[in-house]
Motif scaffolding. Structure first.
Motif, PDB file in Angstrom:
ATOM      1  N   ALA A  12      -8.191   2.853   5.286  1.00 11.76           N
ATOM      2  CA  ALA A  12      -7.788   2.798   6.692  1.00 11.76           C
ATOM      3  C   ALA A  12      -6.942   1.554   6.968  1.00 11.76           C
ATOM      4  O   ALA A  12      -5.923   1.625   7.671  1.00 11.76           O
ATOM      5  CB  ALA A  12      -9.020   2.808   7.593  1.00 11.76           C
ATOM      6  N   LEU A  13      -7.366   0.431   6.417  1.00 11.42           N
ATOM      7  CA  LEU A  13      -6.602  -0.809   6.596  1.00 11.42           C
ATOM      8  C   LEU A  13      -5.210  -0.675   5.979  1.00 11.42           C
ATOM      9  O   LEU A  13      -4.218  -1.144   6.549  1.00 11.42           O
ATOM     10  CB  LEU A  13      -7.345  -1.984   5.961  1.00 11.42           C
ATOM     11  CG  LEU A  13      -8.716  -2.332   6.549  1.00 11.42           C
ATOM     12  CD1 LEU A  13      -9.342  -3.492   5.788  1.00 11.42           C
ATOM     13  CD2 LEU A  13      -8.623  -2.666   8.031  1.00 11.42           C
ATOM     14  N   ALA A  14      -5.136  -0.027   4.816  1.00 10.75           N
ATOM     15  CA  ALA A  14      -3.843   0.135   4.140  1.00 10.75           C
ATOM     16  C   ALA A  14      -2.915   1.048   4.938  1.00 10.75           C
ATOM     17  O   ALA A  14      -1.701   0.807   5.012  1.00 10.75           O
ATOM     18  CB  ALA A  14      -4.055   0.689   2.731  1.00 10.75           C
ATOM     19  N   ILE A  15      -3.470   2.099   5.554  1.00  9.88           N
ATOM     20  CA  ILE A  15      -2.648   3.007   6.372  1.00  9.88           C
ATOM     21  C   ILE A  15      -2.072   2.263   7.563  1.00  9.88           C
ATOM     22  O   ILE A  15      -0.883   2.397   7.893  1.00  9.88           O
ATOM     23  CB  ILE A  15      -3.487   4.215   6.836  1.00  9.88           C
ATOM     24  CG1 ILE A  15      -3.841   5.099   5.634  1.00  9.88           C
ATOM     25  CG2 ILE A  15      -2.723   5.024   7.887  1.00  9.88           C
ATOM     26  CD1 ILE A  15      -4.828   6.201   5.956  1.00  9.88           C
ATOM     27  N   ASN A  16      -2.902   1.467   8.223  1.00 10.77           N
ATOM     28  CA  ASN A  16      -2.418   0.683   9.358  1.00 10.77           C
ATOM     29  C   ASN A  16      -1.396  -0.364   8.907  1.00 10.77           C
ATOM     30  O   ASN A  16      -0.401  -0.615   9.600  1.00 10.77           O
ATOM     31  CB  ASN A  16      -3.588   0.011  10.065  1.00 10.77           C
ATOM     32  CG  ASN A  16      -4.386   0.981  10.911  1.00 10.77           C
ATOM     33  OD1 ASN A  16      -3.952   1.418  11.970  1.00 10.77           O
ATOM     34  ND2 ASN A  16      -5.570   1.338  10.436  1.00 10.77           N
ATOM     35  N   ALA A  17      -1.650  -0.966   7.742  1.00  9.80           N
ATOM     36  CA  ALA A  17      -0.699  -1.942   7.208  1.00  9.80           C
ATOM     37  C   ALA A  17       0.631  -1.267   6.885  1.00  9.80           C
ATOM     38  O   ALA A  17       1.699  -1.872   7.031  1.00  9.80           O
ATOM     39  CB  ALA A  17      -1.273  -2.620   5.962  1.00  9.80           C
ATOM     40  N   PHE A  18       0.571  -0.007   6.456  1.00 11.76           N
ATOM     41  CA  PHE A  18       1.798   0.745   6.204  1.00 11.76           C
ATOM     42  C   PHE A  18       2.610   0.905   7.492  1.00 11.76           C
ATOM     43  O   PHE A  18       3.831   0.709   7.503  1.00 11.76           O
ATOM     44  CB  PHE A  18       1.457   2.111   5.623  1.00 11.76           C
ATOM     45  CG  PHE A  18       2.646   3.021   5.496  1.00 11.76           C
ATOM     46  CD1 PHE A  18       3.589   2.818   4.506  1.00 11.76           C
ATOM     47  CD2 PHE A  18       2.815   4.091   6.367  1.00 11.76           C
ATOM     48  CE1 PHE A  18       4.694   3.657   4.386  1.00 11.76           C
ATOM     49  CE2 PHE A  18       3.917   4.923   6.260  1.00 11.76           C
ATOM     50  CZ  PHE A  18       4.854   4.716   5.264  1.00 11.76           C
ATOM     51  N   GLY A 140      -0.419  -1.289   1.721  1.00 11.62           N
ATOM     52  CA  GLY A 140       0.190  -0.587   2.847  1.00 11.62           C
ATOM     53  C   GLY A 140       1.535  -1.175   3.211  1.00 11.62           C
ATOM     54  O   GLY A 140       2.485  -0.441   3.525  1.00 11.62           O
ATOM     55  N   LEU A 141       1.628  -2.494   3.158  1.00  3.33           N
ATOM     56  CA  LEU A 141       2.912  -3.148   3.443  1.00  3.33           C
ATOM     57  C   LEU A 141       3.934  -2.855   2.362  1.00  3.33           C
ATOM     58  O   LEU A 141       5.117  -2.625   2.643  1.00  3.33           O
ATOM     59  CB  LEU A 141       2.711  -4.662   3.570  1.00  3.33           C
ATOM     60  CG  LEU A 141       1.852  -5.180   4.728  1.00  3.33           C
ATOM     61  CD1 LEU A 141       1.736  -6.689   4.658  1.00  3.33           C
ATOM     62  CD2 LEU A 141       2.436  -4.758   6.067  1.00  3.33           C
ATOM     63  N   THR A 142       3.475  -2.866   1.109  1.00  2.94           N
ATOM     64  CA  THR A 142       4.424  -2.632   0.021  1.00  2.94           C
ATOM     65  C   THR A 142       4.895  -1.184  -0.014  1.00  2.94           C
ATOM     66  O   THR A 142       6.067  -0.915  -0.284  1.00  2.94           O
ATOM     67  CB  THR A 142       3.810  -3.020  -1.338  1.00  2.94           C
ATOM     68  OG1 THR A 142       2.651  -2.235  -1.589  1.00  2.94           O
ATOM     69  CG2 THR A 142       3.401  -4.476  -1.355  1.00  2.94           C
ATOM     70  N   VAL A 143       3.971  -0.255   0.271  1.00  4.29           N
ATOM     71  CA  VAL A 143       4.377   1.145   0.342  1.00  4.29           C
ATOM     72  C   VAL A 143       5.359   1.348   1.498  1.00  4.29           C
ATOM     73  O   VAL A 143       6.258   2.185   1.422  1.00  4.29           O
ATOM     74  CB  VAL A 143       3.155   2.071   0.493  1.00  4.29           C
ATOM     75  CG1 VAL A 143       3.584   3.514   0.752  1.00  4.29           C
ATOM     76  CG2 VAL A 143       2.295   2.015  -0.762  1.00  4.29           C
ATOM     77  N   ALA A 144       5.210   0.558   2.551  1.00  5.89           N
ATOM     78  CA  ALA A 144       6.158   0.628   3.666  1.00  5.89           C
ATOM     79  C   ALA A 144       7.563   0.277   3.202  1.00  5.89           C
ATOM     80  O   ALA A 144       8.548   0.869   3.660  1.00  5.89           O
ATOM     81  CB  ALA A 144       5.719  -0.305   4.795  1.00  5.89           C
ATOM     82  N   THR A 145       7.673  -0.680   2.284  1.00  7.72           N
ATOM     83  CA  THR A 145       8.995  -1.027   1.773  1.00  7.72           C
ATOM     84  C   THR A 145       9.534   0.052   0.841  1.00  7.72           C
ATOM     85  O   THR A 145      10.746   0.199   0.697  1.00  7.72           O
ATOM     86  CB  THR A 145       8.973  -2.382   1.024  1.00  7.72           C
ATOM     87  OG1 THR A 145       8.162  -2.272  -0.144  1.00  7.72           O
ATOM     88  CG2 THR A 145       8.447  -3.489   1.908  1.00  7.72           C
ATOM     89  N   VAL A 146       8.615   0.809   0.193  1.00 11.92           N
ATOM     90  CA  VAL A 146       9.034   1.885  -0.706  1.00 11.92           C
ATOM     91  C   VAL A 146       9.458   3.123   0.086  1.00 11.92           C
ATOM     92  O   VAL A 146      10.466   3.757  -0.215  1.00 11.92           O
ATOM     93  CB  VAL A 146       7.891   2.264  -1.674  1.00 11.92           C
ATOM     94  CG1 VAL A 146       8.307   3.428  -2.570  1.00 11.92           C
ATOM     95  CG2 VAL A 146       7.482   1.075  -2.506  1.00 11.92           C
TER      96      VAL A 146
END
Length: 393
Positions: A12-18, A140-146
């Motif tokens: 959940a934290l990773a999804i929000n970080a995304f 989540g942040l790194t996947v956002a960059t991907v």
């Protein structure tokens, strides 16, 4: 009621970080379009990055103090609501000023989310896995960059940049749903934060130095990264569609670097960070050389190397300050985490400002030099911290 597993909480934290990572860096890909829409300069458009970072800087500690007695799940839901509101305003902003207002609202949600989620991630796993847990949350942040930033850029290029922010709103809604389902209600509540903790934090030499290490070490990247799209399009002459593909590849390298950084920082944090910063400074130097030669092949390699090392330091920087807080100010761990999130964004503000001034005074080609100087300051401070540790043994 069945207990929610730590893995699902981290998810959940990773999804929000995304969601948050997608909006944090989306304007990097949209900057040429924003410049054209509002007829502003590149350095003015850079405010969409630097003011966002400034909002995180102020919002992380301030909102952490004001919400210390809130139920953590209720707070997380409220955070994502504010995030969605800010991006809706950005999506339909008729003026550049309102776009900046929307960016600042979203940044306030960013700041408090990252400060709280980092503590949660570190607490739900065994001590020897804490850097890896923080790295997983930051995935989540790194996947956002991907995915998030390139896809948002693609949407902007094939419709308009307003729709890119609508895309971010949709991601935020998914994050809100994930929070409602996967974040447990019974998370520890810090309680009212004693403002005397501010004195404890800012009179502690080790913690204060760690905040400067975070600001300089993380922020140096942004002297060049903020203007990466103009560099790729204007200097290396890549087409807009090719830039989207390069940003995806850049994001893949960020994800790899973040994972490696979490693994390397589980032990011997300071030596690991020193090596990461050295590699980052060298990658910025290579980017400058490639831009000076205007070589597309070298430019592609330099961009990928920058992605590998740009955010590799994040898990280590965050775990280091949490460990210092546990040792020196155990009553103020959440607040120290908030100030470190603020320090990350002081670094972004500093780096993007330096890059903006360099691009305004000469050319974006020289922005990597600004980043190198900032990173060297971080390496100097790490050396001082190592000497301080050695003297206390």
């Amino acid at each position: 009621m069945k207990k929610i597993s730590p893995s699902l909480t981290l998810l959940a934290l990773a999804i929000n970080a995304f969601a948050i990572g997608s909006t944090e860096f989306i304007s990097v890909g949209l900057m040429p379009m924003i410049v054209n829409t509002f007829n502003i300069s590149l350095s003015q458009a850079g405010l969409t990055v630097s003011l966002y970072a400034l909002g995180v800087t102020v919002g992380a500690p301030l909102l952490t103090i004001l919400t210390g007695t809130w139920n953590r799940k209720t707070l997380m839901v409220s955070i994502m609501g504010l995030f969605i509101l800010g991006n809706l305003l950005s999506a339909f902003a008729p003026t550049f000023l309102l776009l900046l207002v929307g960016r600042v609202l979203a940044s306030l949600a960013h700041g408090i989310f990252m400060s709280i989620s980092t503590v949660i991630a570190a607490d739900v796993v065994r001590p020897e896995k804490r850097a890896s847990a923080i790295a997983l949350m930051f995935t989540g942040l790194t996947v956002a960059t991907v995915i998030g930033v390139p896809l948002g850029t693609f949407i902007g290029q094939h419709s308009n940049w307003h729709m890119s922010f609508v895309f971010i709103v949709v991601i935020g809604l998914i994050g809100l749903i994930a929070t409602s389902i996967l974040v447990p209600k019974g998370l520890p509540i810090p309680g009212k934060i004693n403002l005397s903790g501010l004195a404890r934090i800012f009179t502690n030499k080790s913690i204060l130095m760690s905040l400067f290490i975070t600001a300089f070490g993380y922020g140096g990247t942004f002297a060049a990264y903020t203007y990466l799209t103009p560099i790729l399009e204007g200097t290396f002459r890549f087409s807009a569609s090719t830039v989207v593909i390069i940003l995806v590849a850049y994001g893949v390298m960020v994800a790899i670097g973040n994972s490696l950084g979490g693994h390397l920082a589980n032990k011997n944090i300071l030596p690991a960070l020193q090596k990461m910063f050295a590699a980052l400074a060298l990658s910025l130097l290579f980017l400058f050389i490639s831009a000076s030669l205007a070589s597309q092949a070298l430019g592609l390699i330099a961009t990928l190397l920058l992605g590998l090392f740009a955010f590799m330091n994040v898990p280590g920087l965050q775990l280091y300050v949490v460990q210092l807080a546990e040792k020196f100010t155990p009553k103020d761990i959440t607040l120290v985490s908030a100030f470190n999130i603020a320090a990350f964004n002081v670094g972004i503000t500093l780096g993007s400002f330096v890059g903006g001034q360099i691009s305004k005074g000469s050319s974006v080609v020289f922005t990597p030099f600004g980043g190198i100087i900032i990173i060297l300051l971080a390496m100097f401070l790490i050396r001082l911290a190592q000497k301080d540790q050695a003297s206390k043994l």
